[in-house]
Design a protein around this motif. Structure first.
Motif, PDB file in Angstrom:
ATOM      1  N   GLU A 141     -26.890  32.917  43.511  1.00  0.00           N
ATOM      2  CA  GLU A 141     -26.404  34.222  44.148  1.00  0.00           C
ATOM      3  C   GLU A 141     -24.917  33.981  44.420  1.00  0.00           C
ATOM      4  N   TRP A 142     -24.398  32.700  44.544  1.00  0.00           N
ATOM      5  CA  TRP A 142     -23.116  32.467  44.844  1.00  0.00           C
ATOM      6  C   TRP A 142     -22.216  32.421  43.548  1.00  0.00           C
ATOM      7  N   VAL A 143     -22.659  32.202  42.533  1.00  0.00           N
ATOM      8  CA  VAL A 143     -22.088  31.754  41.347  1.00  0.00           C
ATOM      9  C   VAL A 143     -21.964  33.182  40.173  1.00  0.00           C
ATOM     10  N   VAL A 144     -20.618  33.095  39.781  1.00  0.00           N
ATOM     11  CA  VAL A 144     -20.061  34.373  38.735  1.00  0.00           C
ATOM     12  C   VAL A 144     -19.619  33.611  37.555  1.00  0.00           C
ATOM     13  N   PRO A 145     -20.372  33.762  36.508  1.00  0.00           N
ATOM     14  CA  PRO A 145     -19.570  33.104  35.247  1.00  0.00           C
ATOM     15  C   PRO A 145     -18.292  33.914  34.921  1.00  0.00           C
ATOM     16  N   ILE A 146     -17.403  33.173  34.337  1.00  0.00           N
ATOM     17  CA  ILE A 146     -16.157  33.696  34.033  1.00  0.00           C
ATOM     18  C   ILE A 146     -15.684  33.140  32.761  1.00  0.00           C
ATOM     19  N   PHE A 147     -14.931  33.994  31.961  1.00  0.00           N
ATOM     20  CA  PHE A 147     -14.908  33.699  30.378  1.00  0.00           C
ATOM     21  C   PHE A 147     -13.502  33.588  30.173  1.00  0.00           C
ATOM     22  N   THR A 148     -12.658  32.358  30.548  1.00  0.00           N
ATOM     23  CA  THR A 148     -11.277  32.376  30.397  1.00  0.00           C
ATOM     24  C   THR A 148     -10.954  30.923  30.172  1.00  0.00           C
ATOM     25  N   LYS A 149      -9.639  30.716  29.572  1.00  0.00           N
ATOM     26  CA  LYS A 149      -9.031  29.519  29.320  1.00  0.00           C
ATOM     27  C   LYS A 149      -7.934  29.265  30.376  1.00  0.00           C
ATOM     28  N   ALA A 150      -7.766  30.082  31.253  1.00  0.00           N
ATOM     29  CA  ALA A 150      -6.748  29.790  32.178  1.00  0.00           C
ATOM     30  C   ALA A 150      -6.726  28.547  32.849  1.00  0.00           C
ATOM     31  N   PRO A 151      -5.482  27.935  33.140  1.00  0.00           N
ATOM     32  CA  PRO A 151      -5.475  26.731  33.875  1.00  0.00           C
ATOM     33  C   PRO A 151      -6.263  26.859  35.229  1.00  0.00           C
ATOM     34  N   SER A 152      -6.726  25.501  35.588  1.00  0.00           N
ATOM     35  CA  SER A 152      -7.715  25.586  36.759  1.00  0.00           C
ATOM     36  C   SER A 152      -7.214  25.907  38.067  1.00  0.00           C
ATOM     37  N   VAL A 153      -5.962  25.539  38.156  1.00  0.00           N
ATOM     38  CA  VAL A 153      -5.211  25.992  39.567  1.00  0.00           C
ATOM     39  C   VAL A 153      -4.909  27.568  39.424  1.00  0.00           C
ATOM     40  N   ASP A 154      -4.429  27.938  38.425  1.00  0.00           N
ATOM     41  CA  ASP A 154      -4.193  29.678  38.423  1.00  0.00           C
ATOM     42  C   ASP A 154      -5.447  30.232  38.441  1.00  0.00           C
ATOM     43  N   LEU A 155      -6.479  29.826  37.947  1.00  0.00           N
ATOM     44  CA  LEU A 155      -7.643  30.527  37.923  1.00  0.00           C
ATOM     45  C   LEU A 155      -8.490  30.435  39.612  1.00  0.00           C
ATOM     46  N   GLU A 156      -8.278  29.030  40.107  1.00  0.00           N
ATOM     47  CA  GLU A 156      -8.717  29.204  41.351  1.00  0.00           C
ATOM     48  C   GLU A 156      -7.912  30.056  42.374  1.00  0.00           C
ATOM     49  N   MET A 157      -6.577  30.276  42.163  1.00  0.00           N
ATOM     50  CA  MET A 157      -6.057  30.922  43.206  1.00  0.00           C
ATOM     51  C   MET A 157      -6.423  32.461  42.867  1.00  0.00           C
ATOM     52  N   VAL A 158      -6.746  33.153  41.882  1.00  0.00           N
ATOM     53  CA  VAL A 158      -7.352  34.461  41.572  1.00  0.00           C
ATOM     54  C   VAL A 158      -8.727  34.510  42.199  1.00  0.00           C
ATOM     55  N   CYS A 159      -9.370  33.421  42.028  1.00  0.00           N
ATOM     56  CA  CYS A 159     -10.808  33.532  42.416  1.00  0.00           C
ATOM     57  C   CYS A 159     -11.077  32.956  43.762  1.00  0.00           C
ATOM     58  N   SER A 160     -10.182  32.677  44.550  1.00  0.00           N
ATOM     59  CA  SER A 160     -10.171  32.091  45.911  1.00  0.00           C
ATOM     60  C   SER A 160     -10.708  33.288  46.793  1.00  0.00           C
ATOM     61  N   CYS A 161     -11.313  32.839  47.867  1.00  0.00           N
ATOM     62  CA  CYS A 161     -11.886  33.726  48.793  1.00  0.00           C
ATOM     63  C   CYS A 161     -10.737  34.692  49.436  1.00  0.00           C
ATOM     64  N   VAL A 162      -9.599  34.228  49.612  1.00  0.00           N
ATOM     65  CA  VAL A 162      -8.615  34.992  50.018  1.00  0.00           C
ATOM     66  C   VAL A 162      -7.952  36.097  48.886  1.00  0.00           C
TER      67      VAL A 162
END
Ligand SMILES: [Zn+2]
Ligand SMILES: [Zn+2]
Length: 465
Positions: free
Chosen positions: A211-232
């Motif tokens: 229930e907490w997991v969303v598949p994402i299909f991207t090659k974005a760098p992990s830090v950039d990706l986490e920023m946009v996927c962060s709770c905030v």
């Protein structure tokens, strides 16, 4: 009686699975349940009270089952609202007021549930991005090897709220008490370890549920990706684009009160949605500068504006036409017409004294009241913060003032629908992650980075594992 030439015989379906029997139609995915139990990994474990409650430990993974998923953490953000639990600060800084008679109070620092949770060994963290290492046999949403966002808010898709379009209020969110959590690992001394909120982002592995997991299909760098996927960031973008709260309209005026990572994401969402005027309000100079960089057209310092802040926003929102019969906003009359069309409130209570410029009210109540009042009649206000205390508003403005208030848990975001959309904004260069991710640390630098977060000397700290 089964016909011998049936393409999908009943026995074949039962023994090989419907998908195999149907000739490869991916109805029931064959999922690998790679053996992962017994694996060692490092995780920050919080237990007890006060500073020093969180320590880096070597842990041994337990077997998974059912809808559980093991994710190898690439990056996780250090959310301000998780700081009390990680750093052992008072929870929260000023203490919530008691619930009115007849209402069930939220867990307080002295409640039995809270005390039991503080005795459990918990991995904190509000989500993260990573790679699926193993899935339980009932998991359908993701496969081993998928890149995923472990969302700060679950989405089951079948509870009362999810069925009514309010996945941000998914009822799984409330199932995080001491009786709901399951041990995911063991410490060296055999102490069972649990994942806070079924997430536990502050570790090399996250053990969560489907229930907490969303598949994402991207090659974005992990830090950039986490920023946009962060709770905030998801909450900030959700405030402006979730479709269930208040979508920002073209050429509208948006005021964002509070320019932390949530507010700065809302500013970007407003820019992307086509707002023509975006007023950013924050006491910290570098955050106002960042707001201008990512899309604000005007910035205001609440310490400078003081009690005139609301009037100032009304002035900035008035536009070139103030004539009643010419479609102007007409700021006169009983209720007036000036103010922001959309307001996002993202301040909340201080959990520690800021090292940079402190705001006018550490409880977060004054900015909340001002946010409500700076909204135009007919406008929308989305509130997102964790303030401390009670709100006082002019009752007649509240009752017939035309402002529509949205209590924006996760900004109204629907994780499975919206997180992939927000990742698309990153991939297309519309969302600026790099400017918001101001501190990057490896796993053993987590505590130092959290100190920067609570002192407000960084905007967003991201831990890579
Ligand atoms: Zn968070
Ligand atoms: Zn649900």
């Amino acid at each position: 009686m089964e016909p011998k030439d049936s393409a999908v015989s009943r026995r074949s379906a039962l023994t090989k699975g419907i998908a195999a029997a149907a000739g490869g139609v991916a109805f029931a995915q064959a999922q690998s349940t790679r053996v992962v139990s017994g694996r060692k990994f490092r995780g920050w474990v919080s237990r007890g009270t006060g500073p020093g409650r969180t320590t880096l430990q070597e842990l041994t993974l337990r077997p998974i089952s059912g809808r559980q998923i093991v994710v190898r953490t690439e990056a996780t953000n250090l959310c301000y609202s998780n700081s009390s639990a990680v750093l052992g600060l008072p929870e929260p800084g000023f203490g919530p007021p008691p619930a009115p008679a007849g209402y069930k109070a939220a867990p307080r620092p002295t409640s039995p549930a809270f005390l039991e949770m503080s005795r459990m060994a918990l991995i904190q963290g509000h989500g993260g991005v990573g790679i699926v290492e193993a899935v339980g046999p009932e998991v359908r949403r993701v496969q081993v090897g998928d890149r995923v966002c472990v969302s700060g808010t679950p989405q089951c898709g079948s509870c009362y709220q999810c069925l009514r379009g309010r996945a941000d209020m998914c009822q799984f969110l409330g199932r995080q008490g001491p009786k709901d959590l399951v041990p995911i690992a063991d410490m060296r001394d055999g102490t069972p370890v649990y994942a806070n909120s079924h997430i536990g982002g502050l570790a090399e592995l996250m053990v969560t549920f489907e229930e907490w997991v969303v598949p994402i299909f991207t090659k974005a760098p992990s830090v950039d990706l986490e920023m946009v996927c962060s709770c905030v960031a998801v909450a900030g973008l959700g405030c402006t684009a979730s479709q269930v709260l208040a979508d920002v309209q073209l050429a509208s005026t948006v005021a964002v009160v509070g320019c932390g990572p949530l507010g700065l994401s809302a500013i970007q969402g407003a820019r992307i949605a086509g707002a023509s005027r975006i007023i950013a309000i924050d006491p910290i100079r570098v955050r106002r500068e960042l707001a201008l960089k990512v899309g604000a057209t005007d910035v205001l310092d609440p310490n400078v504006e003081g009690r005139n802040l609301v009037e100032k926003v009304r002035e900035l929102s008035s536009g070139p036409n103030n004539r009643l019969w010419a479609g102007g906003r007409d700021s006169g009359g009983l209720l007036g017409g000036a103010g922001a069309d959309f307001v996002v409130e993202a301040v909340g209570a201080d959990r520690a004294k800021p090292k940079l410029e402190a705001g006018p009210d550490p409880t977060g109540i004054l900015p909340l009241e001002q946010a409500y009042m700076m909204c135009a009649p007919g406008g929308h206000i989305v509130t997102t913060s964790l303030p401390s205390g009670n709100l006082t508003l002019p009752a007649v403005v509240f009752t017939i003032g035309g402002r529509t208030h949205h209590a924006g848990q996760y900004g109204g975001a629907n994780p499975m629908r919206d997180i992939p959309r927000f990742v698309e904004l990153l991939d297309r260069g519309q969302f600026d992650s790099k400017s918001l991710a101001t501190t990057l640390v490896p796993i053993d630098g987590m505590l130092d980075a959290y100190q920067q977060v609570i002192e407000r000397t960084t905007v967003t700290a991201i831990m890579t594992a």
